[in-house]
Design a protein around this motif. Structure first.
Motif, PDB file in Angstrom:
ATOM      1  N   SER A 347       0.828  -1.216   0.000  1.00  7.10           N
ATOM      2  CA  SER A 347       0.000   0.000   0.000  1.00  7.10           C
ATOM      3  C   SER A 347       0.854   1.254   0.000  1.00  7.10           C
ATOM      4  CB  SER A 347      -0.933   0.000   1.217  1.00  7.10           C
ATOM      5  OG  SER A 347      -1.917  -0.995   1.097  1.00  7.10           O
ATOM      6  N   LYS A 348       2.023   1.183   0.636  1.00  6.22           N
ATOM      7  CA  LYS A 348       2.901   2.346   0.679  1.00  6.22           C
ATOM      8  C   LYS A 348       3.494   2.678  -0.688  1.00  6.22           C
ATOM      9  CE  LYS A 348       4.107   2.144   5.591  1.00  6.22           C
ATOM     10  NZ  LYS A 348       5.193   2.057   6.587  1.00  6.22           N
ATOM     11  N   ALA A 349       3.324   1.766  -1.651  1.00  8.94           N
ATOM     12  CA  ALA A 349       3.837   2.014  -3.001  1.00  8.94           C
ATOM     13  C   ALA A 349       2.748   2.518  -3.950  1.00  8.94           C
ATOM     14  CB  ALA A 349       4.466   0.745  -3.564  1.00  8.94           C
ATOM     15  N   THR A 350       1.505   2.575  -3.487  1.00  5.41           N
ATOM     16  CA  THR A 350       0.421   2.964  -4.405  1.00  5.41           C
ATOM     17  C   THR A 350       0.583   4.388  -4.902  1.00  5.41           C
ATOM     18  OG1 THR A 350      -0.974   3.540  -2.502  1.00  5.41           O
ATOM     19  CG2 THR A 350      -1.267   1.355  -3.464  1.00  5.41           C
ATOM     20  N   ASN A 351       1.155   5.274  -4.078  1.00  6.00           N
ATOM     21  CA  ASN A 351       1.360   6.645  -4.538  1.00  6.00           C
ATOM     22  C   ASN A 351       2.306   6.700  -5.735  1.00  6.00           C
ATOM     23  OD1 ASN A 351      -0.353   7.796  -2.670  1.00  6.00           O
ATOM     24  ND2 ASN A 351       1.264   8.183  -1.161  1.00  6.00           N
ATOM     25  N   SER A 352       3.269   5.766  -5.759  1.00  6.42           N
ATOM     26  CA  SER A 352       4.187   5.712  -6.906  1.00  6.42           C
ATOM     27  C   SER A 352       3.455   5.305  -8.175  1.00  6.42           C
ATOM     28  CB  SER A 352       5.321   4.723  -6.621  1.00  6.42           C
ATOM     29  OG  SER A 352       6.071   5.120  -5.499  1.00  6.42           O
ATOM     30  N   VAL A 353       2.430   4.458  -8.009  1.00  7.01           N
ATOM     31  CA  VAL A 353       1.642   4.022  -9.174  1.00  7.01           C
ATOM     32  C   VAL A 353       0.680   5.118  -9.605  1.00  7.01           C
ATOM     33  CG1 VAL A 353       0.004   2.308 -10.031  1.00  7.01           C
ATOM     34  CG2 VAL A 353       1.837   1.613  -8.480  1.00  7.01           C
ATOM     35  N   LEU A 354       0.010   5.737  -8.641  1.00  6.82           N
ATOM     36  CA  LEU A 354      -0.994   6.748  -8.965  1.00  6.82           C
ATOM     37  C   LEU A 354      -0.364   8.058  -9.404  1.00  6.82           C
ATOM     38  CD1 LEU A 354      -3.479   6.096  -6.029  1.00  6.82           C
ATOM     39  CD2 LEU A 354      -3.870   5.588  -8.445  1.00  6.82           C
ATOM     40  N   GLY A 355       0.602   8.564  -8.615  1.00  2.00           N
ATOM     41  CA  GLY A 355       1.195   9.859  -8.904  1.00  2.00           C
ATOM     42  C   GLY A 355       0.268  10.992  -8.515  1.00  2.00           C
ATOM     43  N   THR A 356       0.776  12.202  -8.553  1.00  2.00           N
ATOM     44  CA  THR A 356      -0.012  13.385  -8.215  1.00  2.00           C
ATOM     45  C   THR A 356      -1.139  13.568  -9.227  1.00  2.00           C
ATOM     46  OG1 THR A 356       1.964  14.434  -7.285  1.00  2.00           O
ATOM     47  CG2 THR A 356       0.066  15.859  -7.768  1.00  2.00           C
ATOM     48  N   SER A 400       1.180  -6.226 -24.292  1.00  2.00           N
ATOM     49  CA  SER A 400       1.470  -5.169 -23.325  1.00  2.00           C
ATOM     50  C   SER A 400       1.711  -5.703 -21.922  1.00  2.00           C
ATOM     51  CB  SER A 400       0.316  -4.160 -23.290  1.00  2.00           C
ATOM     52  OG  SER A 400       0.165  -3.511 -24.534  1.00  2.00           O
ATOM     53  N   VAL A 401       1.436  -6.986 -21.689  1.00  2.00           N
ATOM     54  CA  VAL A 401       1.624  -7.564 -20.360  1.00  2.00           C
ATOM     55  C   VAL A 401       3.083  -7.442 -19.919  1.00  2.00           C
ATOM     56  CG1 VAL A 401       1.605  -9.728 -19.053  1.00  2.00           C
ATOM     57  CG2 VAL A 401      -0.345  -9.126 -20.501  1.00  2.00           C
ATOM     58  N   GLN A 402       4.018  -7.628 -20.852  1.00  2.00           N
ATOM     59  CA  GLN A 402       5.440  -7.528 -20.507  1.00  2.00           C
ATOM     60  C   GLN A 402       5.761  -6.145 -19.948  1.00  2.00           C
ATOM     61  OE1 GLN A 402       8.187  -7.625 -23.810  1.00  2.00           O
ATOM     62  NE2 GLN A 402       9.915  -8.243 -22.527  1.00  2.00           N
ATOM     63  N   THR A 403       5.272  -5.093 -20.603  1.00  2.00           N
ATOM     64  CA  THR A 403       5.528  -3.726 -20.132  1.00  2.00           C
ATOM     65  C   THR A 403       4.887  -3.488 -18.778  1.00  2.00           C
ATOM     66  OG1 THR A 403       5.586  -2.952 -22.426  1.00  2.00           O
ATOM     67  CG2 THR A 403       5.313  -1.284 -20.718  1.00  2.00           C
ATOM     68  N   ALA A 404       3.657  -3.974 -18.605  1.00  2.50           N
ATOM     69  CA  ALA A 404       2.958  -3.787 -17.334  1.00  2.50           C
ATOM     70  C   ALA A 404       3.726  -4.438 -16.186  1.00  2.50           C
ATOM     71  CB  ALA A 404       1.548  -4.365 -17.432  1.00  2.50           C
ATOM     72  N   LEU A 405       4.201  -5.661 -16.396  1.00  2.60           N
ATOM     73  CA  LEU A 405       4.957  -6.364 -15.359  1.00  2.60           C
ATOM     74  C   LEU A 405       6.276  -5.655 -15.051  1.00  2.60           C
ATOM     75  CD1 LEU A 405       4.341 -10.061 -16.467  1.00  2.60           C
ATOM     76  CD2 LEU A 405       3.565  -9.018 -14.323  1.00  2.60           C
ATOM     77  N   SER A 406       6.943  -5.183 -16.084  1.00  2.00           N
ATOM     78  CA  SER A 406       8.232  -4.494 -15.893  1.00  2.00           C
ATOM     79  C   SER A 406       8.040  -3.210 -15.098  1.00  2.00           C
ATOM     80  CB  SER A 406       8.871  -4.192 -17.244  1.00  2.00           C
ATOM     81  OG  SER A 406       9.175  -5.379 -17.940  1.00  2.00           O
ATOM     82  N   LEU A 407       6.969  -2.475 -15.388  1.00  2.00           N
ATOM     83  CA  LEU A 407       6.697  -1.232 -14.658  1.00  2.00           C
ATOM     84  C   LEU A 407       6.387  -1.515 -13.191  1.00  2.00           C
ATOM     85  CD1 LEU A 407       4.544   0.679 -17.295  1.00  2.00           C
ATOM     86  CD2 LEU A 407       6.854   1.280 -16.532  1.00  2.00           C
ATOM     87  N   MET A 408       5.604  -2.576 -12.936  1.00  2.00           N
ATOM     88  CA  MET A 408       5.270  -2.936 -11.548  1.00  2.00           C
ATOM     89  C   MET A 408       6.485  -3.471 -10.795  1.00  2.00           C
ATOM     90  SD  MET A 408       2.142  -2.113 -10.907  1.00  2.00           S
ATOM     91  CE  MET A 408       2.610  -0.682 -11.888  1.00  2.00           C
ATOM     92  N   ALA A 409       7.424  -4.057 -11.517  1.00  2.00           N
ATOM     93  CA  ALA A 409       8.648  -4.546 -10.874  1.00  2.00           C
ATOM     94  C   ALA A 409       9.501  -3.395 -10.350  1.00  2.00           C
ATOM     95  CB  ALA A 409       9.458  -5.391 -11.856  1.00  2.00           C
ATOM     96  N   ASP A 410       9.321  -2.217 -10.926  1.00  2.00           N
ATOM     97  CA  ASP A 410      10.087  -1.054 -10.505  1.00  2.00           C
ATOM     98  C   ASP A 410       9.461  -0.304  -9.348  1.00  2.00           C
ATOM     99  OD1 ASP A 410      12.015  -1.500 -12.437  1.00  2.00           O
ATOM    100  OD2 ASP A 410      11.034  -0.231 -13.942  1.00  2.00           O
ATOM    101  N   VAL A 411       8.230  -0.703  -8.966  1.00  2.00           N
ATOM    102  CA  VAL A 411       7.529   0.008  -7.885  1.00  2.00           C
ATOM    103  C   VAL A 411       8.213  -0.253  -6.543  1.00  2.00           C
ATOM    104  CG1 VAL A 411       5.383   0.140  -6.590  1.00  2.00           C
ATOM    105  CG2 VAL A 411       5.322   0.033  -9.081  1.00  2.00           C
TER     106      VAL A 411
END
Length: 411
Positions: A347-356, A400-411
């Protein structure tokens, strides 16, 4: 004792007598809850109709909404208020004894409810994220519009989407009132009577499950001549060849449908091969253990590098697509060539996903061309701690699943 159901026979989408000028709302209930509404030989539903001045129609026992094991209750009334009153009477009937409504989901908290409303596409699209958040703040009911459209393919007059509602039972009447209000404004549209009188419920062609025979989904337009390349997520083991990663271990948590998780458990040899090739470990929870508030099962993937973890997940997902014909995470596919993902993040990483102001999630949508939604439910409930987590849902093109997984791996 078998109870009579007020439904029509047949496996195709069926049209019921048109009720032009009336507000219509469709809800989905689990089999046992539908039987409570129906009552012996339909007696309870007849009483509810009389009390609420509303006509109600329930799909037959064993006839379910596509991609679910839920029966459809259709309510017709002269006004939004009358429909909402009928809904409240039905919810009181179902939740009267247990104090909760499960909607087929396990481990629903006392006083809680899980509902699914079926809306015409125009009404569904009017409920953007801001509208849904406003309703949630007012009622305590979290809502998510599922991206899949029924029937799949080009839009028709009966096209519809499912809105999932999760929250306190006492807030459902007010949430559904806000959802039903746009329906009252659409009854004059030329397509509305067709949507109101059409059901997509049907008897499943074949049952599949643990240890049973699995059936591939029906072919959709364009699938007949596919060579399968558009049904494979790029990346995987091939992406690791010749690369040396400086990143350390990465653990990612995924959710899969019970059928998909069972497929992975049965194919241990394939998982073992993925482990060796990607230097990863897989933990698939035992049969019957579900993620809280869902009918989904957790799969934990832990790799020696971020690239290895992502590659391992891709290989496992491709095995599921190859074996089951789709990667749905329990949702009915909207069209050929798409996939669904559910990833659990801190949950503490959700702000990184959402952004301002949602800037980051908008950027993720542009990069992946996928629908992205961060679910508001935090587990465990209570103040956010280091162990709190939330679900991020993706739906869109398989590549696009590959990109989605890669982005979430960086969270």
């Amino acid at each position: 004792m078998k109870r009579g159901a007020d439904g029509d026979a047949g496996g195709e989408a069926r049209k019921r007598p048109s009720r032009s000028g009336q507000v219509t709302l469709k809800l989905l209930f689990a089999e046992d809850e539908a039987e409570i509404i129906l009552g012996i030989a339909g007696s309870t539903m007849q009483l509810l109709e009389s009390m609420a001045n509303c006509k109600m129609k329930l799909s037959k026992e064993g006839e379910y909404y596509p991609g679910t094991s839920l029966r459809e209750l259709v309510l017709h009334a002269a006004s939004v208020e009358a429909v909402v009153n009928a809904v409240q009477q039905s919810l009181n009937q179902v939740g009267g004894d247990s104090g909760r409504i499960s909607g087929g989901e396990p481990n629903v908290e006392p006083g809680g409810a899980r509902l699914k409303a079926v809306l015409p596409v125009d009404a569904a699209r009017a409920l953007d994220e801001n509208n849904l958040k406003t309703i949630e703040n007012a009622t305590g009911v979290a809502m998510q519009l599922l991206p899949q459209v029924q029937p799949p393919g080009a839009r028709v007059d009966s096209s519809e989407q499912v809105l999932s509602l999760r929250g306190p039972l006492q807030g459902m009447q007010f949430a559904l009132s806000a959802v039903a209000t746009p329906l009252g404004q659409l009854i004059g549209e030329a397509w509305f009577s067709t949507w109101a009188s059409t059901s997509h419920c049907r008897t499943p062609v074949a049952a599949s499950g643990f240890g049973g025979s699995l059936t591939l989904p029906p072919k959709l337009p364009g699938q007949e001549h596919s060579n399968g390349s558009d049904m494979k997520i790029p990346g995987g083991v091939a992406s690791l060849i010749g690369k040396t990663s400086a990143t350390g271990w990465l653990l990612m948590k995924m959710l899969f449908s019970a059928e998909e998780a069972a497929f992975l458990r049965r194919n241990r040899d394939a998982l073992e091969g993925i482990k060796q090739a990607c230097h990863t470990e897989f933990l698939v929870v035992p049969e019957g253990e579900y993620y809280p508030g869902t009918v989904l099962q957790e799969v934990v993937v832990n790799g020696k590098s971020a690239e290895g973890t992502v590659a391992g997940i891709i290989e496992a997902c491709n095995k599921i697509i190859e074996g089951l014909g789709q990667l749905s995470v329990g949702d009915q596919r909207q069209e050929f060539g798409t996939a669904s993902l559910k990833i659990i993040i801190p949950s503490k990483a959700t702000n990184s996903v959402l952004g301002t102001g949602g800037q980051n999630v908008a950027q993720i949508r542009r990069q992946t061309k996928m629908h992205v939604h961060v679910e508001s439910t935090i587990l465990p409930q209570g103040p956010v701690t280091d162990t709190s987590e939330q679900i991020v849902s993706f739906y869109g093109p398989i590549p696009s699943v590959q990109t989605a997984l890669s982005l979430m791996a960086d969270v």
